[in-house]
Design an enzyme around this catalytic site. Structure first.
Site, PDB file in Angstrom:
ATOM      1  N   LYS A  75       0.651  -0.821  -0.007  1.00 41.78           N
ATOM      2  CA  LYS A  75       0.096  -0.323   0.122  1.00 41.78           C
ATOM      3  C   LYS A  75       1.258   1.380   0.063  1.00 41.78           C
ATOM      4  O   LYS A  75       0.450   2.478  -0.998  1.00 41.78           O
ATOM      5  CB  LYS A  75      -0.789   0.344   1.357  1.00 41.78           C
ATOM      6  CG  LYS A  75      -1.827  -1.000   1.129  1.00 41.78           C
ATOM      7  CD  LYS A  75      -2.875  -0.766   2.202  1.00 41.78           C
ATOM      8  CE  LYS A  75      -4.264  -1.987   2.497  1.00 41.78           C
ATOM      9  NZ  LYS A  75      -4.674  -1.634   3.341  1.00 41.78           N
ATOM     10  N   ASP A 111     -10.066   2.647   2.366  1.00 38.01           N
ATOM     11  CA  ASP A 111      -9.952   2.341   4.141  1.00 38.01           C
ATOM     12  C   ASP A 111     -11.101   2.390   5.436  1.00 38.01           C
ATOM     13  O   ASP A 111     -12.008   2.337   6.167  1.00 38.01           O
ATOM     14  CB  ASP A 111      -9.070   1.681   5.026  1.00 38.01           C
ATOM     15  CG  ASP A 111      -8.289   0.782   4.161  1.00 38.01           C
ATOM     16  OD1 ASP A 111      -8.525  -0.555   3.529  1.00 38.01           O
ATOM     17  OD2 ASP A 111      -6.933   0.574   4.088  1.00 38.01           O
ATOM     18  N   GLY A 136      -5.687   1.166  19.233  1.00 39.52           N
ATOM     19  CA  GLY A 136      -3.982   0.472  18.231  1.00 39.52           C
ATOM     20  C   GLY A 136      -3.707   1.693  17.322  1.00 39.52           C
ATOM     21  O   GLY A 136      -4.322   2.414  17.081  1.00 39.52           O
ATOM     22  N   GLY A 138      -1.338   1.238  14.635  1.00 42.82           N
ATOM     23  CA  GLY A 138      -0.797   0.983  13.194  1.00 42.82           C
ATOM     24  C   GLY A 138      -1.786   1.162  11.589  1.00 42.82           C
ATOM     25  O   GLY A 138      -2.010   2.418  11.938  1.00 42.82           O
TER      26      GLY A 138
HETATM   27  P1  ATR Z   1      -1.597  -2.892  10.820  1.00 40.62           P
HETATM   28  O1  ATR Z   1      -0.751  -1.868   9.746  1.00 40.62           O
HETATM   29  O2  ATR Z   1      -3.255  -3.923  10.399  1.00 40.62           O
HETATM   30  O3  ATR Z   1      -2.605  -2.185  11.567  1.00 40.62           O
HETATM   31  P2  ATR Z   1       0.456  -3.265  12.948  1.00 40.62           P
HETATM   32  O4  ATR Z   1       0.987  -1.692  12.225  1.00 40.62           O
HETATM   33  O5  ATR Z   1       1.469  -3.842  12.660  1.00 40.62           O
HETATM   34  O6  ATR Z   1      -0.523  -3.061  11.575  1.00 40.62           O
HETATM   35  O7  ATR Z   1      -0.445  -2.221  13.747  1.00 40.62           O
HETATM   36  C1  ATR Z   1      -1.061  -3.425  14.588  1.00 40.62           C
HETATM   37  C2  ATR Z   1      -1.463  -2.912  16.488  1.00 40.62           C
HETATM   38  O8  ATR Z   1      -1.753  -3.761  16.898  1.00 40.62           O
HETATM   39  C3  ATR Z   1      -0.040  -2.037  16.978  1.00 40.62           C
HETATM   40  O9  ATR Z   1      -1.235  -0.970  17.522  1.00 40.62           O
HETATM   41  C4  ATR Z   1       0.309  -3.013  18.094  1.00 40.62           C
HETATM   42  O10 ATR Z   1       0.911  -1.782  18.752  1.00 40.62           O
HETATM   43  P3  ATR Z   1       1.649  -1.909  18.944  1.00 40.62           P
HETATM   44  O11 ATR Z   1       2.582  -0.110  18.346  1.00 40.62           O
HETATM   45  O12 ATR Z   1       2.662  -0.896  20.426  1.00 40.62           O
HETATM   46  O13 ATR Z   1       2.729  -3.026  18.190  1.00 40.62           O
HETATM   47  C5  ATR Z   1      -0.981  -3.038  18.398  1.00 40.62           C
HETATM   48  N1  ATR Z   1      -0.775  -4.728  19.339  1.00 40.62           N
HETATM   49  C6  ATR Z   1      -0.261  -6.022  18.119  1.00 40.62           C
HETATM   50  N2  ATR Z   1       0.044  -6.584  19.540  1.00 40.62           N
HETATM   51  C7  ATR Z   1      -0.528  -6.409  20.517  1.00 40.62           C
HETATM   52  C8  ATR Z   1      -0.149  -7.070  21.213  1.00 40.62           C
HETATM   53  N3  ATR Z   1      -0.321  -8.236  21.920  1.00 40.62           N
HETATM   54  N4  ATR Z   1      -0.926  -5.929  22.327  1.00 40.62           N
HETATM   55  C9  ATR Z   1      -1.441  -5.103  22.294  1.00 40.62           C
HETATM   56  N5  ATR Z   1      -0.848  -4.421  21.071  1.00 40.62           N
HETATM   57  C10 ATR Z   1      -0.398  -4.979  20.279  1.00 40.62           C
END
Ligand code: ATR
Length: 282
Positions: A75, A111, A136, A138
């Protein structure tokens, strides 16, 4: 020799790496059949190294395509490589929908449209709220923050395990977006009318942290971008506490509508029959 009838057939794609889990071919295939359009929509697996050539060839060797969707991990590269990314893509730094217009490659990101359209469909009036909580920070969170801000939601609170990532988004997307560590959960939930999980926690039966939704405003809505299973751990917990929930499948379905209209000239609808097509494939 090219079949002369082919010139009247529009071809579209979804490109990713891997691509075999994409449900987009089911969605667009359903609409092509429903509207009796002699077009195609195919999945194409392209590695990151080959992606720039794939994009360049859309105006050359692959010019039978009218456009397509771009998914993980392309993307950001798509946004960089097209001729005319729109303002939404520009701000997100990522595009998921491409089309050719006047010989140029255009791109947008649908999105956020998918997210708000799902709520508009399933919880009309959801936007009469003063405060939303987004869990979150991401890629999915970005598009949702942009969409909530553009809908005029007063205060948006982003909670993230890594608070620095939430802060980056708050700085980028507007003055009424606030970043918090997870410990602030109780405090920011107070009086909020919407809670959104934008992480992949709870997907495919994986565990998700317990969240107490008790502080939300009465009538608040809890929604999730995860749609496998349809009732995620967050949604089940919210229902146990008496809150309305909206599952994430509609976001996937609604994000597909602008692309279909661009490529095939018909504005499609998201209805129960389409939902059923995806549910049966789960
Ligand atoms: P995407 O682009 O699909 O949103 P990403 O950039 O990997 O994926 O983001 C994943 C999100 O899930 C992030 O907010 C991540 O928190 P961090 O920024 O602290 O990594 C969150 N996340 C993933 N696993 C987690 C966990 N076990 N507990 C809490 N937050 C989690």
């Amino acid at each position: 020799m090219r079949d002369s009838r082919e010139t009247f057939v529009n071809h579209a794609f979804v490109v990713g790496h891997p691509i075999k889990h994409s449900r987009s071919p089911l969605i667009h295939g359903h609409w092509l059949e429903k509207f009796k359009i002699a077009g195609s929509y195919r999945p194409i697996d392209v590695s990151p190294a080959a992606f720039p050539d794939f994009i360049a060839n859309l105006k050359g060797e692959h010019r039978s395509f009218v456009g397509g969707n771009v998914t993980i991990p392309h993307k950001e590269a798509a946004f960089q490589l097209v001729d005319r990314p729109d303002a939404l893509s520009e701000e997100l730094g990522a595009s998921n929908t491409i089309w050719i217009e006047d010989g140029r490659l255009h791109a947008t990101n649908t999105d956020g449209h998918g997210f708000v359209s799902n709520l508009d469909e399933r919880a009309p009036g959801w936007d009469r709220i003063d405060r939303a909580v987004v869990f979150g920070a991401g890629g999915a969170s970005r598009a949702i923050l942009q969409a909530l801000r553009d809908r005029g939601i007063g205060e948006i609170h982003v909670l993230n395990r890594t608070v620095g990532r939430a802060q980056e988004l708050a700085d980028r997307f507007g003055t009424r977006i606030y970043a918090h560590p997870m410990e602030a959960l109780r405090e920011v939930m107070g009086g909020a009318g919407l809670f959104v999980n934008t992480t992949s926690l709870g997907m495919d039966g994986d565990a998700a942290p317990d969240i107490d939704f008790g502080g939300l405003a009465s009538g608040a809505i809890v929604t999730d971008i995860v749609y496998v299973p349809l009732k995620t751990p967050f949604l089940l917990q919210a229902e146990r506490q008496g809150f309305a929930t909206v599952d994430g499948l509609g976001m996937l379905l609604h994000q597909a509508t602008p692309g279909f209209e661009k490529w095939f000239g018909v504005r499609p609808v998201v209805d129960a029959a389409l939902r059923q097509v995806i549910v049966e494939d789960m």
